[in-house]
Design a protein around this motif. Structure first.
Motif: not given
Length: 611
Positions: A241-262
């Motif tokens: 969860l600390s990583i998600l706080n660092e990148i300000n949660r999940f990126p939202v500029d793609s319909i494949t949020e998993d690939f965008n997140f990694s």
């Protein structure tokens, strides 16, 4: 020996176009092979003991994300989460509903009143009109906002994101959490951002006509893991969860949020881990429309990530290997152009009876042809070898402690690895061509509007497709199937007329013509799977017939597991032998051609140029 003849412009042009086609096909081949630079990596199996009094169990939140899927699918996933072998006060379950299912909300309320632990919460997202909602990424971020409100009361350290149809293995957390630590107990590895597990599907039909087992995806992840660079695949990813706080949660500029997140995680220099253990079991779409749209969404979303980050593709914290992995996956949408180019050029050459090789020197021509045929044989052997490492190395000796699958269920893996390899490789090669027209239409559509996220289980079922067959055929034809139909019809007609013409008038032209005909037959067979699916749809049993519900203890939520007779990758000898006919025939043709090329001095003349 040189041959001097006069050539018109079209005869000079066609060999040049063939050369371009071969070169273009080398690009996706090279990019795909870039992910196989490293050796296959099998991580050691780690597992915490729930009975260990010295074990410090971290708190985990489980997000089950849903959007208009059938309620019974979600309920089974919630059941599997409730029965995890993990301290019940150390994890919470969140059902994040992006739809409007009262049945789901009523069920969650019922079980939350019945069981005090683990805590289970239901959240339905409010969507404002004419405002972007960011699909699955927005739903997860909404859940994170709700989670932050509870962090002061009971702060959690990890987040598990789970798709609605993915049943969890009871030991999921006990097997994944140890990989975040340098040892099995205390020292946390700060550089590890997430652990990804493979997605296994329990409803893959025998023969895997539409290549839905995604074995190739797991192969890429296993190779990428050797450099701590495996990507996320949407479900079964355990994140700090600390990583998600660092990148300000999940990126939202793609319909494949998993690939965008990694992608965002690896840009920051963090590492990821992929463990090749069967810890989640899900559903692949049963209808042709859903399967095609799922593949398109993955490719279009991954392309969005690369397109929207052109300047940051090579980042100071990303290695060359990581860049190649993300770039090759991100531009996979573009592979449809070379995949379609060569079948069309081959058809045109056969239609106008043009040569596909233009060399005046006999010796050079012999070498070129021999290398061409040898390359085809070598290409198949390399693919078989790569996948053999995966199938044969898929250790089944420790499966006895995996309650979700019995030894009988995976009998096809250790007993018949050759059959598995043949089916995987040939279906993967076919898939790369038959999906290309659909990718092309999807790419053209994205030039006019942004792609939309649609939940896979929201598409019509196979029964609905059959009941509205004419409407379905018209819809799927304009999505790309029209190319398959026209190419197959015209090609079969062309092959028949061509053989009849040369067998009566100029039999000496048949060797080269047969090679072109053979190429077209390969393209026809590769384009056939969606048409075969329509003509002979597979029998799809009821989903619950694959599962076993255990109600021994009335005070606990029913435990759910796979039926022992279910195979995660069903392989039959008849289907495999049918698939094998074409590659064996082509390999034998290559060998015969090379033999004739060496021992028959007149055989080469048909391949030079048309006099």
């Amino acid at each position: 020996m040189d041959v001097n003849v006069q050539l018109n412009n079209s005869e000079r042009l066609m060999p040049f176009l063939f050369t371009i086609g071969d070169f273009l096909l080398c690009i996706p081949t090279f990019m795909n092979c870039s992910t196989f630079w490293t050796a296959l990596h099998f991580r050691p199996k780690l597992k915490w003991s729930i009975e260990d009094p010295n074990q410090n169990f971290p708190i985990v939140d489980i997000f089950i994300v849903c959007c208009n899927e059938p309620a019974d699918i979600l309920i089974d996933t919630v059941r599997s989460a409730l029965s995890l072998n993990y301290p019940k006060d150390k994890y919470r379950i969140w059902v994040l509903d992006d739809g409007k299912s009262n049945e789901i909300s009523n069920y969650v309320e019922q079980i939350s009143n019945k069981y005090s632990k683990p805590d289970i919460h239901y959240r339905r997202r409010f969507k404002e009109i004419n405002k972007p909602h960011y699909f699955k990424a927005g739903n997860i971020n909404n859940g994170l906002s709700e989670l932050n409100r509870l962090q002061n009361e009971l702060p959690s350290e990890y987040l598990l994101v789970q798709d609605v149809d993915m049943i969890l293995h009871p030991d999921f957390l006990l097997r994944t959490l140890p990989h975040f630590y340098h040892d099995r107990r205390s020292q946390l590895n700060e550089s590890i951002a997430y652990v990804q597990t493979p997605q296994r599907y329990y409803n893959v039909t025998p023969g895997d006509l539409l290549s839905q087992a995604l074995t190739g995806v797991n192969a890429i992840l296993m190779h990428s893991d050797s450099k701590y660079s495996s990507t996320c695949i949407g479900s079964g990813m355990l994140i700090k969860l600390s990583i998600l706080n660092e990148i300000n949660r999940f990126p939202v500029d793609s319909i494949t949020e998993d690939f965008n997140f990694s992608y965002s995680i690896h840009q920051l220099g963090y590492k990821s881990i992929f463990i090749n253990e069967d810890l989640q079991f899900g559903l692949q779409p049963e209808s042709l429309t859903a399967a095609i749209e799922q593949y398109k969404r993955w490719c279009l979303g991954n392309y969005q990530v690369i397109r929207l980050n052109p300047c940051s593709s090579i980042h100071k914290n990303m290695s060359l290997f990581q860049f190649c992995v993300y770039f090759s996956i991100g531009i996979r949408l573009w592979y449809c152009f070379p995949q379609l180019y060569l079948p069309i050029i081959t058809f045109i050459a056969l239609w106008w009876r043009l040569p596909f090789i233009l060399l005046r020197n006999v010796q050079i021509c012999k070498i070129t042809l021999a290398l061409t045929w040898f390359q085809y044989i070598l290409h198949r052997l390399v693919l078989y070898t790569l996948f053999y490492d995966i199938v044969d190395g898929h250790d089944s000796t420790e499966r006895t402690d995996v309650e979700a699958v019995s030894m009988k269920a995976i009998a096809t893996l250790p007993i018949n690895p050759v059959l598995c390899i043949i089916q995987i490789v040939e279906r993967t090669i076919q898939h790369s061509l038959w999906m290309s027209p659909f990718y092309l239409v999807g790419f053209i559509t994205t030039l006019c509007k942004l792609p939309k996220f649609t939940a896979t289980n929201s598409f019509p079922s196979i029964k609905y497709e059959r009941s509205k067959l004419l409407k379905f055929l018209i819809h799927i034809a304009f999505k790309g199937l029209l190319f398959h139909i026209l190419y197959i019809i015209f090609s079969l007609n062309l092959i028949l007329s061509y053989i009849l013409h040369y067998s009566k008038q100029d039999a000496s032209r048949l060797p080269q013509s047969l090679w072109q005909i053979l190429l077209i037959i390969v393209f026809i067979v590769s384009l056939m799977p969606p048409i075969w699916f329509i003509l002979f749809p597979p029998q799809v049993p009821d989903r619950k017939s694959y599962l076993v519900y255990d109600n021994h203890d009335e005070n606990k939520e029913p435990f759910i597991k796979l039926n022992p007779n279910v195979s995660l990758y069903p392989v039959t000898k008849r289907t495999t032998l049918r698939i094998l006919i074409l590659p064996v025939f082509i390999i034998l043709t290559c060998i015969i051609n090379m033999h004739q090329l060496h021992y028959n001095p007149h055989y080469i003349l048909a391949f030079l140029i048309r006099a």
